[in-house]
Design a protein around this motif. Structure first.
Motif, mmCIF file in Angstrom:
data_model
loop_
_atom_site.group_PDB
_atom_site.id
_atom_site.type_symbol
_atom_site.label_atom_id
_atom_site.label_comp_id
_atom_site.label_asym_id
_atom_site.label_seq_id
_atom_site.Cartn_x
_atom_site.Cartn_y
_atom_site.Cartn_z
ATOM 1 N N TYR A 278 40.340 31.222 -25.509
ATOM 2 C CA TYR A 278 41.322 29.507 -25.975
ATOM 3 C C TYR A 278 40.896 28.799 -24.612
ATOM 4 C CZ TYR A 278 45.165 26.729 -28.008
ATOM 5 O OH TYR A 278 46.055 25.849 -28.739
ATOM 6 N N PHE B 36 30.887 26.250 -23.044
ATOM 7 C CA PHE B 36 31.827 27.230 -22.921
ATOM 8 C C PHE B 36 31.948 28.457 -21.973
ATOM 9 C CE2 PHE B 36 33.031 30.916 -25.547
ATOM 10 C CZ PHE B 36 34.462 30.446 -25.415
ATOM 11 N N CYS C 101 35.719 22.737 -22.857
ATOM 12 C CA CYS C 101 34.961 21.829 -24.027
ATOM 13 C C CYS C 101 35.429 21.051 -24.290
ATOM 14 C CB CYS C 101 34.583 22.653 -25.052
ATOM 15 S SG CYS C 101 33.097 23.954 -23.705
ATOM 16 N N LEU D 220 37.577 26.967 -24.600
ATOM 17 C CA LEU D 220 37.912 26.245 -25.821
ATOM 18 C C LEU D 220 38.293 25.098 -25.363
ATOM 19 C CD1 LEU D 220 37.066 25.326 -28.589
ATOM 20 C CD2 LEU D 220 39.075 26.244 -29.657
ATOM 21 N N GLU D 221 39.851 24.724 -24.439
ATOM 22 C CA GLU D 221 40.466 23.902 -24.391
ATOM 23 C C GLU D 221 39.836 22.852 -22.751
ATOM 24 O OE1 GLU D 221 44.421 24.507 -24.128
ATOM 25 O OE2 GLU D 221 45.017 23.740 -25.674
ATOM 26 N N ILE E 294 36.945 30.861 -32.854
ATOM 27 C CA ILE E 294 37.227 30.080 -30.943
ATOM 28 C C ILE E 294 35.110 29.803 -31.230
ATOM 29 C CG2 ILE E 294 37.556 30.183 -29.033
ATOM 30 C CD1 ILE E 294 39.929 30.792 -29.021
ATOM 31 N N HIS E 295 34.849 31.573 -31.292
ATOM 32 C CA HIS E 295 33.697 31.620 -31.459
ATOM 33 C C HIS E 295 33.082 31.073 -32.052
ATOM 34 C CE1 HIS E 295 33.165 33.982 -27.890
ATOM 35 N NE2 HIS E 295 34.356 34.470 -28.155
ATOM 36 N N ILE F 287 32.421 27.199 -31.353
ATOM 37 C CA ILE F 287 31.724 26.942 -29.648
ATOM 38 C C ILE F 287 30.613 27.138 -30.495
ATOM 39 C CG2 ILE F 287 30.664 27.748 -28.098
ATOM 40 C CD1 ILE F 287 33.484 26.237 -27.802
ATOM 41 N N TRP G 28 28.403 24.578 -27.964
ATOM 42 C CA TRP G 28 29.174 24.019 -27.090
ATOM 43 C C TRP G 28 28.740 25.487 -26.210
ATOM 44 C CZ3 TRP G 28 34.646 21.464 -27.697
ATOM 45 C CH2 TRP G 28 34.721 20.407 -28.811
#
Length: 154
Positions: free
Chosen positions: A21, A150, A27, A24-25, A137-138, A141, A146
């Motif tokens: 997480y 990531f 990114c 991700l943030e 999340i995966h 991405i 990304w």
């Protein structure tokens, strides 16, 4: 330690989710920029609202199937007052639903009381919410390509 009561396997899944997480943030801070809301010298922030508005017609449950699974699991959000925990609402936008569910799981794990009506933070339901969120999340991405940003290895 404060988490000694949590079995090791569950601790690892919780950590993996929180770490993913956070990546991700990172990114979002890197990729989703709104010059009207970003001022030189001010704190960088993950702009979830712009991420949703930029991608709401592009990213659907078809692209992020774990997002549909997560939303269907009906993660609850903690509220003040007698209600305590309430369902998240269907916004009729799939990406917004995915992000709302993902953020609810993150907020409950990080900020919440770590308990629901059926047990404590490592209950089977909570672990399913966390592992499904990690899959979300995966998938985000991968869909957005990304991975290079990531993954913490460059």
């Amino acid at each position: 330690m404060i988490a000694d009561h949590i079995p090791e396997k569950e601790k690892i899944v919780m950590f993996e989710f929180m770490y993913a997480y956070a990546r991700l943030e990172y990114c979002l801070k890197l990729k989703i920029k709104d010059q009207t809301r970003q001022t030189e010298g001010k704190n960088a922030r993950a702009d979830w609202g712009k991420f949703i508005s930029d991608n709401k017609k592009i990213i659907t449950y078809k692209d992020i199937p774990a997002g549909k699974e997560l939303f269907d699991l009906k993660p609850k959000k903690q509220v003040f007052g007698n209600a305590g925990w309430v369902d998240i609402n269907d916004t009729k936008n799939e990406l917004n639903n995915i992000v709302t569910a993902l953020k609810a799981v993150r907020n409950n794990l990080f900020h919440g009381g770590k308990e629901l009506e059926h047990g404590f933070d490592y209950s089977p339901r909570n672990m399913k919410l966390i592992s499904t969120s990690l899959n979300v999340i995966h998938q985000i991405i991968k869909f957005l390509k990304w991975e290079e940003d990531f993954l913490p290895i460059h």
